[in-house]
Motif scaffolding. Structure first.
Motif, PDB file in Angstrom:
ATOM      1  N   LEU A  97       0.784  -1.346   0.443  1.00 44.25           N
ATOM      2  CA  LEU A  97       0.117   0.352   0.023  1.00 44.25           C
ATOM      3  C   LEU A  97       0.515   1.179  -0.330  1.00 44.25           C
ATOM      4  CD1 LEU A  97      -2.016  -1.184   2.532  1.00 44.25           C
ATOM      5  CD2 LEU A  97      -3.028  -0.782   0.319  1.00 44.25           C
ATOM      6  N   SER A  98       2.196   1.480   0.531  1.00 44.71           N
ATOM      7  CA  SER A  98       3.272   2.276   1.028  1.00 44.71           C
ATOM      8  C   SER A  98       3.919   2.994  -0.744  1.00 44.71           C
ATOM      9  CB  SER A  98       4.379   2.311   1.885  1.00 44.71           C
ATOM     10  OG  SER A  98       4.867   1.585   1.326  1.00 44.71           O
ATOM     11  N   LEU A  99       4.032   2.007  -1.332  1.00 41.97           N
ATOM     12  CA  LEU A  99       4.336   1.944  -2.432  1.00 41.97           C
ATOM     13  C   LEU A  99       3.126   2.624  -3.678  1.00 41.97           C
ATOM     14  CD1 LEU A  99       6.197  -1.665  -3.212  1.00 41.97           C
ATOM     15  CD2 LEU A  99       7.143   0.541  -2.390  1.00 41.97           C
ATOM     16  N   ILE A 100       2.157   2.024  -3.421  1.00 46.13           N
ATOM     17  CA  ILE A 100       0.895   3.160  -4.452  1.00 46.13           C
ATOM     18  C   ILE A 100       1.397   4.580  -4.761  1.00 46.13           C
ATOM     19  CG2 ILE A 100      -1.425   3.857  -4.421  1.00 46.13           C
ATOM     20  CD1 ILE A 100      -2.318   0.764  -3.666  1.00 46.13           C
ATOM     21  N   ASN A 113       9.364  12.856  -9.670  1.00 39.27           N
ATOM     22  CA  ASN A 113       9.648  11.602 -11.259  1.00 39.27           C
ATOM     23  C   ASN A 113       9.442  10.732 -10.501  1.00 39.27           C
ATOM     24  OD1 ASN A 113      12.263  12.022 -10.802  1.00 39.27           O
ATOM     25  ND2 ASN A 113      13.253  13.008 -10.954  1.00 39.27           N
ATOM     26  N   LEU A 114       9.353  10.099 -11.696  1.00 35.53           N
ATOM     27  CA  LEU A 114       9.201   8.965 -11.443  1.00 35.53           C
ATOM     28  C   LEU A 114      10.238   8.041 -10.797  1.00 35.53           C
ATOM     29  CD1 LEU A 114       7.585   6.244 -10.944  1.00 35.53           C
ATOM     30  CD2 LEU A 114       7.844   5.508 -13.895  1.00 35.53           C
ATOM     31  N   ALA A 115      11.734   8.316 -11.144  1.00 34.26           N
ATOM     32  CA  ALA A 115      13.232   7.702 -10.661  1.00 34.26           C
ATOM     33  C   ALA A 115      12.700   7.907  -8.577  1.00 34.26           C
ATOM     34  CB  ALA A 115      14.374   9.224 -11.050  1.00 34.26           C
ATOM     35  N   ALA A 116      12.097   9.753  -8.666  1.00 37.98           N
ATOM     36  CA  ALA A 116      12.395   9.788  -6.907  1.00 37.98           C
ATOM     37  C   ALA A 116      11.157   8.967  -6.511  1.00 37.98           C
ATOM     38  CB  ALA A 116      11.968  10.755  -6.941  1.00 37.98           C
ATOM     39  N   GLY A 117      10.452   8.565  -7.036  1.00 41.52           N
ATOM     40  CA  GLY A 117       9.415   7.615  -6.342  1.00 41.52           C
ATOM     41  C   GLY A 117      10.111   6.153  -6.076  1.00 41.52           C
ATOM     42  N   GLY A 118      10.838   5.748  -6.819  1.00 44.75           N
ATOM     43  CA  GLY A 118      11.689   4.739  -7.123  1.00 44.75           C
ATOM     44  C   GLY A 118      12.338   4.300  -5.488  1.00 44.75           C
TER      45      GLY A 118
END
Length: 145
Positions: A97-100, A113-118
């Motif tokens: 759930l925390s990854l969503i 950005n997506l890299a930061a999310g990763g």
């Protein structure tokens, strides 16, 4: 019927003092790992304007997560006949759930950005693994075991 203390001993559940020590150890280890990841992200200029990838935010949110995990483990140690297994399941669900938000919200934040999310997702994974291993007292086997 067994008491909570007997259940805790039988399943590796921790007493209050042991749980506090494990919680502090999980927090210290999680913070060091997450600070190293943050250092790498800042050094690589992954998302320099993103507040979530700054030391203050990382420190606060890691602390909240580990304290929450410690409290949940403490409750499970009192009410479950197998708190280690239950905690591992709860931790896995909370991790997913925390990854969503890491992939849905962070890329749309100012400076995100997506890299930061990763990278934030990687911090969630490392913190979850640390909490499960340290709070449950799992002994990591070595080649000499």
């Amino acid at each position: 019927m067994s008491t909570a203390t007997e259940r805790g001993r039988a399943t590796g559940g921790a007493s209050g003092v042991v749980l506090l020590r494990r919680g502090v150890a999980a927090l210290a280890l999680s913070l060091v790992i997450n600070w190293l990841i943050t250092f790498g992200a800042i050094s690589a200029a992954v998302a320099p304007e993103l507040n979530a990838l700054q030391y203050g935010s990382v420190t606060f949110l890691t602390t909240v997560g580990v304290v929450g995990a410690t409290l949940v483990y403490g409750v499970l140690a009192r009410v479950s006949s197998n708190p280690d297994r239950m905690f591992t399941i709860v931790a896995a669900v909370v991790l997913v759930l925390s990854l969503i938000p890491d992939v849905t919200v962070i890329p749309n934040q100012p400076g995100g950005n997506l890299a930061a999310g990763g990278i934030l997702g990687a911090m969630h994974v490392t913190t979850a693994v640390v909490c499960v291993v340290v709070l449950t007292g799992v002994r990591v086997r070595t080649a000499t075991d």
